[in-house]
Design a protein around this motif. Structure first.
Motif, mmCIF file in Angstrom:
data_model
loop_
_atom_site.group_PDB
_atom_site.id
_atom_site.type_symbol
_atom_site.label_atom_id
_atom_site.label_comp_id
_atom_site.label_asym_id
_atom_site.label_seq_id
_atom_site.Cartn_x
_atom_site.Cartn_y
_atom_site.Cartn_z
ATOM 1 N N ALA A 44 8.197 16.281 -16.563
ATOM 2 C CA ALA A 44 9.127 16.174 -15.431
ATOM 3 C C ALA A 44 10.446 16.806 -15.837
ATOM 4 O O ALA A 44 10.750 16.919 -17.028
ATOM 5 C CB ALA A 44 9.337 14.711 -15.038
ATOM 6 N N PHE A 45 11.187 17.228 -14.855
ATOM 7 C CA PHE A 45 12.527 17.728 -15.136
ATOM 8 C C PHE A 45 13.423 17.465 -13.933
ATOM 9 O O PHE A 45 12.948 17.235 -12.819
ATOM 10 C CB PHE A 45 12.522 19.228 -15.460
ATOM 11 C CG PHE A 45 11.957 20.088 -14.356
ATOM 12 C CD1 PHE A 45 10.611 20.419 -14.342
ATOM 13 C CD2 PHE A 45 12.772 20.555 -13.333
ATOM 14 C CE1 PHE A 45 10.086 21.209 -13.313
ATOM 15 C CE2 PHE A 45 12.262 21.341 -12.311
ATOM 16 C CZ PHE A 45 10.908 21.669 -12.302
ATOM 17 N N GLY A 46 14.710 17.476 -14.192
ATOM 18 C CA GLY A 46 15.672 17.313 -13.100
ATOM 19 C C GLY A 46 16.842 18.252 -13.343
ATOM 20 O O GLY A 46 17.386 18.291 -14.444
ATOM 21 N N THR B 225 11.044 9.510 -19.802
ATOM 22 C CA THR B 225 10.299 10.586 -20.475
ATOM 23 C C THR B 225 10.254 10.312 -21.974
ATOM 24 O O THR B 225 11.162 9.702 -22.541
ATOM 25 C CB THR B 225 10.953 11.966 -20.232
ATOM 26 O OG1 THR B 225 12.361 11.865 -20.445
ATOM 27 C CG2 THR B 225 10.672 12.485 -18.839
ATOM 28 N N ARG C 57 26.474 9.545 -6.990
ATOM 29 C CA ARG C 57 27.051 8.748 -8.070
ATOM 30 C C ARG C 57 28.543 8.615 -7.837
ATOM 31 O O ARG C 57 29.179 9.553 -7.341
ATOM 32 C CB ARG C 57 26.808 9.394 -9.436
ATOM 33 C CG ARG C 57 25.349 9.286 -9.883
ATOM 34 C CD ARG C 57 25.103 9.890 -11.242
ATOM 35 N NE ARG C 57 23.711 10.306 -11.346
ATOM 36 C CZ ARG C 57 23.169 10.891 -12.395
ATOM 37 N NH1 ARG C 57 23.908 11.126 -13.471
ATOM 38 N NH2 ARG C 57 21.893 11.231 -12.392
ATOM 39 N N GLY D 156 17.760 18.251 -17.585
ATOM 40 C CA GLY D 156 17.075 17.229 -18.375
ATOM 41 C C GLY D 156 15.588 17.294 -18.113
ATOM 42 O O GLY D 156 15.155 17.607 -17.011
ATOM 43 N N CYS D 157 14.790 17.007 -19.144
ATOM 44 C CA CYS D 157 13.343 17.115 -18.973
ATOM 45 C C CYS D 157 12.616 16.297 -20.030
ATOM 46 O O CYS D 157 13.231 15.716 -20.915
ATOM 47 C CB CYS D 157 12.919 18.585 -19.069
ATOM 48 S SG CYS D 157 13.412 19.364 -20.631
ATOM 49 N N GLY D 158 11.303 16.274 -19.941
ATOM 50 C CA GLY D 158 10.513 15.582 -20.957
ATOM 51 C C GLY D 158 9.105 15.336 -20.470
ATOM 52 O O GLY D 158 8.765 15.622 -19.323
ATOM 53 N N HIS E 292 19.493 9.812 -8.651
ATOM 54 C CA HIS E 292 18.795 11.032 -9.066
ATOM 55 C C HIS E 292 17.572 11.214 -8.173
ATOM 56 O O HIS E 292 17.256 10.323 -7.373
ATOM 57 C CB HIS E 292 18.412 10.994 -10.559
ATOM 58 C CG HIS E 292 17.709 9.738 -10.989
ATOM 59 N ND1 HIS E 292 17.294 9.512 -12.288
ATOM 60 C CD2 HIS E 292 17.334 8.623 -10.305
ATOM 61 C CE1 HIS E 292 16.697 8.338 -12.369
ATOM 62 N NE2 HIS E 292 16.719 7.784 -11.198
ATOM 63 N N GLU F 212 14.007 17.819 -8.527
ATOM 64 C CA GLU F 212 13.134 17.179 -9.491
ATOM 65 C C GLU F 212 11.872 18.018 -9.611
ATOM 66 O O GLU F 212 11.470 18.675 -8.635
ATOM 67 C CB GLU F 212 12.754 15.789 -8.957
ATOM 68 C CG GLU F 212 12.135 14.873 -9.978
ATOM 69 C CD GLU F 212 13.189 14.243 -10.884
ATOM 70 O OE1 GLU F 212 14.390 14.423 -10.607
ATOM 71 O OE2 GLU F 212 12.805 13.574 -11.857
ATOM 72 N N PHE G 71 15.815 9.875 -22.128
ATOM 73 C CA PHE G 71 15.741 9.313 -20.783
ATOM 74 C C PHE G 71 14.710 8.204 -20.855
ATOM 75 O O PHE G 71 13.698 8.349 -21.562
ATOM 76 C CB PHE G 71 15.283 10.358 -19.753
ATOM 77 C CG PHE G 71 16.207 11.549 -19.633
ATOM 78 C CD1 PHE G 71 17.417 11.459 -18.956
ATOM 79 C CD2 PHE G 71 15.850 12.769 -20.205
ATOM 80 C CE1 PHE G 71 18.254 12.565 -18.849
ATOM 81 C CE2 PHE G 71 16.688 13.868 -20.101
ATOM 82 C CZ PHE G 71 17.898 13.768 -19.424
#
Ligand code: PHE
Length: 366
Positions: free
Chosen positions: A319-321, A266, A210, A296-298, A174, A225, A263
């Motif tokens: 942060a987020f991705g 986060t 991956r 995804g975030c947090g 990631h 990101e 995650f």
């Protein structure tokens, strides 16, 4: 005398008959060159009686001059002729339509990178980067993945051969390692200057890897990101920022919801879903009864901040991705991710973008 008359008319005729410069030069040399006809006659002057010479000399000189002049005129005429034929054959018709040249196109992944960058740049984010080949520390440990934690396996990581000291490099799974590199750099900078941490607003676009392959997964894919750190940024900012981003990206109102998730890096963590509806084969992003996971975030986990030398009692942020390929598939209706990397010319012509248009918020993203 009679001889000279003959020579004159013969050579004059040859001069005017010469059809190109080379031929003309041959005529000139054979008459006026060192061993030319006229030059040889000039040499006989010396052996003539003074009377003869007086009569013959001027005539010979006149002949020479006239022939020279005739050669010169003929040369000019031939040169003009040559230039005219060149001009005629090399005319440029500026009213003709241009020749079409094959032009490459911008790949949808590059296009979406540019669009996402334009949106976040407008919100004050700068672009950060990190290496594709990472260490276990940046990809997992510093992101608060416990050692031996199954999440490390869940990521289907490509590992390199272990080195003698037991450490092994990997292909980053990631773009989150760029969070760590950014936090460390900011902490180092703050320590060096003895001042507070500069607020962080970065996005980090790049390749990720991956071990996975099907219609919506490829072993290499792309993420962006995001990281925002200061003293006051909270979950409300996270939601507002990402909501604005998603609507700007899809260029319409998009409903969203934030669903609790997990995650390691986060806390709290969430996944953002966006509303859509299915119309036949089509997926319409925006409103609708259905929800689709988009990113995804947090809030950055205090332990992540601490591990990078940032005091979590003072600083906080989110942060987020987000997966770039998926955004491209959804926005531009591309059904199979594997086609992205097949290098099929027809596919690129169909889904590619003009290299002349740069996505920007003023004139439109796409
Ligand atoms: N790195 C996560 C992933 O690839 C996404 C993410 C990034 C989640 C940042 C939260 C914060 O799945």
């Amino acid at each position: 005398m009679e001889d000279l008359q003959n020579i004159q008319s013969r050579v004059m005729q040859a001069i005017s008959d010469a059809s190109d410069l080379a031929e003309l030069d041959q005529v000139r040399v054979s008459a006026l060159g060192k061993k030319g006809e006229v030059s040889l006659l000039m040499r006989t002057l010396g052996s003539m009686s003074p009377d003869e010479r007086k009569k013959f000399g001027p005539r010979l000189n006149t002949l020479k001059d006239e022939l020279n002049k005739a050669v010169l005129l003929r040369r000019e005429a031939l040169e003009t002729e040559l230039l005219n034929t060149r001009l005629a054959s090399e005319t440029l018709d500026v009213t003709l339509p241009p020749l079409s040249r094959p032009m490459g196109s911008i790949h949808p992944v590059s296009q979406v990178f540019a669009e996402v960058t334009a949106i976040f740049a407008d919100m004050g984010f700068v672009t950060a980067t990190g290496p594709d080949i990472e260490t276990d520390f940046y990809n997992f440990t510093a992101l608060n993945f416990p050692p031996k934690h199954p999440a490390r396996d869940m990521h289907d990581t490509f590992f390199f051969e272990p080195k003698e000291d037991g450490t092994r490099k990997l292909l980053r799974t990631h773009t989150s390692p760029v969070q760590i590199r950014t936090l460390q750099a900011a902490a180092r900078q703050a320590e060096k200057s003895g001042s507070e941490l500069d607020p962080i607003r970065i996005i980090a676009p790049g390749r990720t890897y991956r071990c996975d392959s099907d219609q919506t997964h490829t072993p290499m894919f792309h993420q962006v990101e995001g990281l925002v750190i200061d003293k006051t940024t909270h979950m409300g900012h996270l939601k507002g920022c990402l909501q604005d981003f998603i609507s700007a990206f899809f260029e319409r109102d998009v409903s969203s919801r934030f669903r609790p998730h997990h995650f390691p890096f986060t806390e709290p963590s969430a996944e953002m879903d966006i509303g859509y509806e299915r119309k036949g084969d089509e997926i319409l992003i925006g409103q609708g009864e259905q929800w689709m996971e988009i990113l995804g975030c947090g809030m950055v986990h205090p332990e992540v901040l601490r591990l990078s030398g940032v005091d979590p009692d003072i600083y906080q942020g989110f942060a987020f991705g987000v997966g770039i390929d998926r955004l491209a598939m959804l926005k531009y209706g591309i059904p199979d991710l594997r086609d992205f990397f097949a290098c099929d010319q027809r596919w690129l012509q169909h889904y590619g973008f003009s290299p002349i248009n740069q996505p920007n918020l003023a004139t439109g993203l796409s």
